[in-house]
Design an enzyme around this catalytic site. Structure first.
Site, short mmCIF file in Angstrom:
data_model
loop_
_atom_site.label_atom_id
_atom_site.label_comp_id
_atom_site.label_asym_id
_atom_site.label_seq_id
_atom_site.Cartn_x
_atom_site.Cartn_y
_atom_site.Cartn_z
N SER A 45 -10.18 5.97 -0.11
CA SER A 45 -10.78 5.11 1.08
C SER A 45 -12.10 5.26 1.10
O SER A 45 -13.02 6.07 0.40
CB SER A 45 -10.32 5.92 2.30
OG SER A 45 -8.75 5.90 2.29
N1 SAH Z 1 -6.00 9.50 1.61
C1 SAH Z 1 -6.02 8.84 0.35
C2 SAH Z 1 -5.93 7.40 0.25
C3 SAH Z 1 -5.03 6.69 -0.66
S1 SAH Z 1 -4.42 5.01 -0.48
C4 SAH Z 1 -7.55 9.18 -0.38
O1 SAH Z 1 -7.98 10.02 0.27
O2 SAH Z 1 -7.64 8.77 -1.79
C5 SAH Z 1 -2.81 5.36 0.08
C6 SAH Z 1 -1.95 5.98 -0.49
O3 SAH Z 1 -0.62 6.19 0.30
C7 SAH Z 1 -1.48 5.57 -1.75
O4 SAH Z 1 -1.48 6.49 -2.81
C8 SAH Z 1 -0.03 5.06 -1.54
O5 SAH Z 1 0.77 5.52 -2.85
C9 SAH Z 1 0.55 6.11 -0.36
N2 SAH Z 1 1.57 5.64 0.09
C10 SAH Z 1 2.01 4.43 0.46
N3 SAH Z 1 3.14 4.52 1.21
C11 SAH Z 1 3.46 5.65 1.38
C12 SAH Z 1 4.78 6.52 2.11
N4 SAH Z 1 5.76 5.65 2.73
N5 SAH Z 1 4.41 7.79 2.03
C13 SAH Z 1 3.70 8.56 1.19
N6 SAH Z 1 2.50 7.89 0.59
C14 SAH Z 1 2.44 6.56 0.91
#
Ligand code: SAH
Length: 211
Positions: free
Chosen positions: A59
């Protein structure tokens, strides 16, 4: 390394309305360049989201700061994160002194980030699975943060909130979402504040988007 770059980023966040000192301090202390792929390192301290592989992103720093501030938590709070991704948001919360539980649905990302957090000795309880149903075992949480965009608010997450606690979740279509800041008033009442124009990758799962 990159201390000057981090100082400049923190100054920018502070000018953009991030006032919570514990958030700013934690973001100064967490080395974002360690959470991005090597080819992205030169962009690590720009205020932009970056690809982390597997079709996912880390993010934007402003978004991490804004969400962390919106949770309104104090050190020692128990926080659930949905979407571990690179681990950066989880690391910021851990540096703020929170007890962090984080769920990631993609196994490769889960494994990669588990290893990184372990190497950096940042304590986060990680789980591989579908976060749209929460993590009942350790509920209730003092805050829940969802870092992927959802079509609606998963009921399980509301249920796993402590009274008075906040759930911060982007809700909208696949391209653009409104950040909902939901406070649990009592057993069945919730207060909602909204902040528009965020863009997250989709939350995929039982209570999210279908693949
Ligand atoms: N908080 C992260 C943002 C990652 S992007 C950071 O600081 O980098 C969002 C992430 O959510 C992705 O890795 C994706 O695979 C995950 N994601 C999507 N749907 C999900 C679900 N139902 N449960 C857990 N993770 C999920």
């Amino acid at each position: 390394m990159y201390e000057n770059e981090r100082k400049q980023l923190i100054a920018k966040l502070s000018q953009s309305g991030i006032k919570d000192i514990s958030v700013l301090k934690a973001m100064f202390n967490v080395e974002r360049h360690l959470f991005v792929p090597e080819a992205m390192i030169q962009h690590a301290y720009k205020d932009v989201a970056l690809p982390i592989g597997f079709g996912q992103t880390i993010s934007q720093p402003f978004t991490v700061a804004f969400m962390s501030q919106a949770l309104k938590i104090k050190a020692g709070a128990k926080v659930l994160e949905i979407g571990t991704g690179s681990g950066y948001q989880a690391a910021v919360l851990a540096k703020m002194g929170m007890k962090v539980y984080s769920i990631e649905r993609q196994f490769d990302i889960y494994q990669m980030t588990l290893k990184l957090l372990d190497e950096l000795q940042i304590r986060v309880f990680c789980k591989w699975g579908d976060g749209t149903i929460g993590w009942d075992e350790f509920a209730p949480y003092d805050a829940i943060i969802v870092t992927a965009g959802s079509p609606s608010v998963p009921a399980a997450l509301q249920k796993q909130l402590q009274m008075g606690a906040k759930l911060v979740i982007p809700v909208g279509d696949k391209n653009s979402q409104t950040l909902k800041i939901i406070t649990r008033i009592d057993e069945s009442n919730f207060d909602v504040e909204e902040s528009p124009d965020f863009s997250f990758v989709p939350l995929i799962g039982r209570e999210g988007w279908k693949e």
